[in-house]
Design a protein around this motif. Structure first.
Motif, PDB file in Angstrom:
ATOM      1  N   PRO A  70       0.819  -1.376   0.015  1.00 57.48           N
ATOM      2  CA  PRO A  70      -0.057   0.122  -0.008  1.00 57.48           C
ATOM      3  C   PRO A  70       0.762   1.296  -0.018  1.00 57.48           C
ATOM      4  O   PRO A  70       1.960   1.046   0.281  1.00 57.48           O
ATOM      5  N   GLU A  71       0.262   2.383  -0.173  1.00 49.70           N
ATOM      6  CA  GLU A  71       0.900   3.690  -0.551  1.00 49.70           C
ATOM      7  C   GLU A  71       1.157   4.405   0.870  1.00 49.70           C
ATOM      8  O   GLU A  71       2.140   4.948   0.794  1.00 49.70           O
ATOM      9  N   ALA A  72       0.439   4.125   1.867  1.00 48.62           N
ATOM     10  CA  ALA A  72       0.481   5.054   3.148  1.00 48.62           C
ATOM     11  C   ALA A  72       1.912   4.762   3.905  1.00 48.62           C
ATOM     12  O   ALA A  72       2.550   5.425   4.175  1.00 48.62           O
ATOM     13  N   PRO A  73       2.402   3.459   3.946  1.00 49.14           N
ATOM     14  CA  PRO A  73       3.709   2.978   4.548  1.00 49.14           C
ATOM     15  C   PRO A  73       4.560   3.637   3.591  1.00 49.14           C
ATOM     16  O   PRO A  73       5.884   4.214   4.138  1.00 49.14           O
ATOM     17  N   LEU A  74       4.711   3.871   2.405  1.00 52.03           N
ATOM     18  CA  LEU A  74       5.674   4.372   1.448  1.00 52.03           C
ATOM     19  C   LEU A  74       6.001   6.077   1.527  1.00 52.03           C
ATOM     20  O   LEU A  74       6.641   6.403   1.862  1.00 52.03           O
ATOM     21  N   VAL A  75       4.618   6.518   1.631  1.00 47.11           N
ATOM     22  CA  VAL A  75       4.792   7.911   1.920  1.00 47.11           C
ATOM     23  C   VAL A  75       5.164   8.456   3.217  1.00 47.11           C
ATOM     24  O   VAL A  75       5.791   9.393   3.350  1.00 47.11           O
ATOM     25  N   ALA A  76       4.988   7.656   4.283  1.00 44.89           N
ATOM     26  CA  ALA A  76       5.385   7.681   5.508  1.00 44.89           C
ATOM     27  C   ALA A  76       6.930   7.306   5.769  1.00 44.89           C
ATOM     28  O   ALA A  76       7.477   7.666   6.880  1.00 44.89           O
ATOM     29  N   GLY A  77       7.721   6.919   4.659  1.00 44.72           N
ATOM     30  CA  GLY A  77       8.997   6.698   4.670  1.00 44.72           C
ATOM     31  C   GLY A  77       9.588   5.300   5.156  1.00 44.72           C
ATOM     32  O   GLY A  77      10.714   5.138   5.443  1.00 44.72           O
ATOM     33  N   LEU A  78       8.648   4.233   5.207  1.00 46.38           N
ATOM     34  CA  LEU A  78       9.278   2.702   5.508  1.00 46.38           C
ATOM     35  C   LEU A  78      10.262   2.504   4.634  1.00 46.38           C
ATOM     36  O   LEU A  78      11.347   1.728   4.996  1.00 46.38           O
ATOM     37  N   ALA A  79      10.231   2.615   3.199  1.00 43.53           N
ATOM     38  CA  ALA A  79      11.338   2.163   2.397  1.00 43.53           C
ATOM     39  C   ALA A  79      12.691   2.736   2.735  1.00 43.53           C
ATOM     40  O   ALA A  79      13.728   2.191   2.579  1.00 43.53           O
ATOM     41  N   ASP A  80      12.585   4.059   3.350  1.00 45.35           N
ATOM     42  CA  ASP A  80      13.831   4.602   3.555  1.00 45.35           C
ATOM     43  C   ASP A  80      14.555   4.066   4.729  1.00 45.35           C
ATOM     44  O   ASP A  80      15.711   4.024   4.802  1.00 45.35           O
ATOM     45  N   VAL A  81      13.615   3.848   5.712  1.00 42.92           N
ATOM     46  CA  VAL A  81      14.262   2.919   7.001  1.00 42.92           C
ATOM     47  C   VAL A  81      14.820   1.671   6.634  1.00 42.92           C
ATOM     48  O   VAL A  81      15.922   1.554   7.278  1.00 42.92           O
ATOM     49  N   LEU A  82      14.264   0.930   5.968  1.00 45.83           N
ATOM     50  CA  LEU A  82      14.674  -0.522   5.624  1.00 45.83           C
ATOM     51  C   LEU A  82      15.913  -0.125   4.551  1.00 45.83           C
ATOM     52  O   LEU A  82      16.831  -0.951   4.984  1.00 45.83           O
ATOM     53  N   ARG A  83      15.836   0.546   3.790  1.00 47.23           N
ATOM     54  CA  ARG A  83      17.222   0.715   3.105  1.00 47.23           C
ATOM     55  C   ARG A  83      18.286   1.204   3.971  1.00 47.23           C
ATOM     56  O   ARG A  83      19.475   0.777   3.509  1.00 47.23           O
ATOM     57  N   ALA A  84      18.235   2.208   4.811  1.00 47.94           N
ATOM     58  CA  ALA A  84      19.245   2.526   5.882  1.00 47.94           C
ATOM     59  C   ALA A  84      19.567   1.200   6.552  1.00 47.94           C
ATOM     60  O   ALA A  84      20.792   1.393   7.002  1.00 47.94           O
ATOM     61  N   ASP A  85      18.953   0.374   6.863  1.00 40.48           N
ATOM     62  CA  ASP A  85      19.159  -0.744   7.511  1.00 40.48           C
ATOM     63  C   ASP A  85      19.648  -1.949   6.943  1.00 40.48           C
ATOM     64  O   ASP A  85      20.118  -2.945   7.275  1.00 40.48           O
TER      65      ASP A  85
END
Length: 423
Positions: A70-85
C-alpha cells in the motif's frame, strides 16, 4: 530468499499468490495479511507503522527483501528506514512517494518537465478555490492534495457539485489530505491504467488495465476505490504505449532523478487518452487495486526477480512475459459502500479456485473461525479467458456462487471491451 510483504488487501493477496509461485522463494511472510494471504504466506502481527519493529523482524528472521503493497507506509518513509538498515525494498523513498502523496507535487513536476496533463491550480484557501472554480465553470475536477484512500477526487459535471467538493475538502471531509486542494481541467477521453517498474534509471513497461471507478452500472454514482478492472486495456495500442513511455514515464524518471529523489518501485500512471494522445491524470506509487489482481493473473514470468531487480538497480537485466489472454476482476463490496456499511457480516462460502478463476480477499477476517467481511471492498472475483467476454462470463459465474448476503457488485465490468469485441 526470505521475503516480507506489507499490506492486507486484495492487491497484496494477488502479490502474495504470485510471489509464492517463485522457485527463488524460501519463506514468504505477510504483515498484517488477511485470510486469503494466509493460504500462501505466514502471517505476522507486526505494526507496519512501527518502522523499527519491521526492521527488527527482518533482521531476526533473515528477511532480505521487503515488498511494500500500500501507499501509506511508502509516503510515511518505510522504504527509507529499511534501505538505511541494509534491507532491499520494493517501493519508493518518502521523497519519491510524493508522486502519490501530493497531487500538487505531481502537477508541478509535469509543468516543470513538459509532461502532458490537464491545466491546474493549487489552493490552500477555500474562497480563492471557489472563485477560480466559478471563473472556469464545469465540468472540472476537484482533488484533495493528499492521500484520501481513493476517495478525494470529484469529477464535477456541474458548478454546484464542484463548489460542494471544494467545501468538503476544506471542511475536513478528507482530514489533513484536504488542507490543500488541486483544481484541474476536465479531460475528455477514455481512461486507462498503465504500469511500469523503475529502478531509479531504467524502466520496464508492464501492462495496461482499465478500472471502473463509479459504484453503479453504466458508470453511475459516486467514485470508489475501484469496482472492477480488466487487462489489457484495448485503448492502449502499441503506439499509445510507446507514446506513454516517451512523453510521460521517461520524462518523469529523468525529472525525479534530476530533482534528487530517483524513483524505485512501480509507477502506476492514471491516463486519459484524449484527442491529443495520452495525458496524465495522476500517479500512484504502488500497484493498483483491483488492477494488480488482473495483472498477476496475466503475468507468466516469475514476479520475485523482477521486483528485486527494480529494488536493486538491475531492471535492465530482466523482462516480463505476459499471457495474451485477457483477465477481468469484479469487486464484491459491502452494501452501502462507498458510504457507511455494516462490518463483520458472515461470508458463508466461496467458490473453489480453478485454472481460470481465482477469488482474492480484499477486506476479510476470521472471527471465531468463521470468515467475515470487514471492509468496504471485500472480494475480487477474477478470471482469465481467451476473450474479455469469456473472462467476464467466468468471473460472474464464480461470483454468483459466493454466499454472502451483504455483498453487492456491478454487473457490467468490462462493458467497453466487450462492446469492442462484438463490434
Amino acid at each position: 530468499m526470505k521475503v516480507l510483504l506489507i499490506g492486507s488487501g486484495g492487491r497484496e493477496h494477488a502479490l502474495a499468490w504470485k510471489l509464492a509461485q517463485s522457485p527463488r522463494l524460501t519463506t514468504l511472510y505477510a504483515a498484517p495479511g488477511n485470510p486469503g494471504i494466509a493460504e500462501c504466506a505466514t502471517l505476522v502481527s507486526l505494526d507496519i507503522d512501527d518502522h523499527a519493529a519491521v526492521c527488527a523482524f527482518c533482521k531476526e528472521n533473515g528477511v532480505s527483501f521487503v515488498v511494500v503493497g500500500p501507499e501509506a507506509p511508502l509516503v510515511a518513509g518505510l522504504a527509507d528506514v529499511l534501505r538505511a538498515d541494509g534491507i532491499d525494498v520494493f517501493g519508493p523513498s518518502a521523497a519519491a512517494a510524493q508522486l502519490e502523496g501530493s497531487k500538487g507535487f505531481t502537477k508541478d513536476l509535469c509543468a516543470k518537465y513538459d509532461i502532458p496533463t490537464g491545466a491546474y491550480r493549487r489552493f490552500t484557501d477555500a474562497a480563492a478555490a471557489r472563485a477560480y472554480v466559478e471563473a472556469e465553470g464545469a465540468p472540472i475536477v476537484i482533488k484533495a492534495d493528499g492521500l484520501a484512500a481513493g476517495k478525494g477526487v470529484t469529477v464535477a459535471m456541474t458548478l454546484d457539485e464542484a463548489l460542494a467538493a471544494v467545501d468538503d475538502c476544506f471542511d475536513g471531509a478528507f482530514g489533513a489530505a484536504g488542507a490543500e486542494v488541486v483544481v484541474e481541467a476536465f479531460l475528455d477521453g477514455e481512461e486507462a491504467s498503465f504500469f511500469c517498474l523503475c529502478d531509479g534509471v531504467n524502466a520496464l513497461p508492464l501492462a495496461s488495465a482499465q478500472d471502473h471507478k463509479r459504484v453503479g452500472d453504466g458508470d453511475t454514482g459516486p467514485n470508489t476505490g475501484g469496482m472492477g478492472a480488466y487487462s489489457p486495456a484495448p485503448v492502449m495500442s502499441p503506439d499509445m504505449v510507446e507514446r506513454t513511455m516517451k512523453e510521460i514515464i521517461e520524462p518523469t524518471i529523468r525529472g525525479m532523478a534530476k530533482d534528487g529523489h530517483p524513483f524505485q518501485g512501480v509507477l502506476f500512471a492514471g491516463l486519459m487518452i484524449t484527442a491529443k494522445g495520452p495525458e496524465l491524470i495522476e500517479y500512484n506509487v504502488r500497484f493498483g487495486d483491483p488492477e494488480c489482481q488482473v495483472l498477476m493473473m496475466r503475468l507468466e514470468s516469475d514476479l520475485l526477480p523482477i521486483l528485486h531487480a527494480a529494488a536493486t538497480g538491475r531492471l535492465d537485466t530482466v523482462s516480463a512475459k505476459w499471457r495474451d489472454a485477457p483477465a477481468l476482476t469484479v469487486v464484491m463490496a459491502s452494501k452501502g459502500y462507498p458510504g457507511a456499511y455494516e462490518k463483520n457480516t458472515p461470508i458463508l462460502s466461496l467458490p473453489a479456485d480453478d485454472a481460470g478463476t481465482k477469488v482474492f480477499h480484499a477486506g476479510t477476517a476470521l472471527k471465531d473461525g468463521s470468515l467475515v467481511a470487514t471492509g468496504g471492498r471485500v472480494l475480487n472475483v477474477t478470471a482469465v479467458a481467451p476473450t474479455v467476454a469469456a473472462a467476464q462470463s467466468a468471473a460472474y459465474q464464480a461470483l454468483d456462487r459466493v454466499k454472502w448476503e451483504n455483498g453487492f457488485c456491478r454487473r457490467d465490468i468490462g462493458w467497453r471491451a466487450v462492446a469492442r469485441e462484438q463490434a
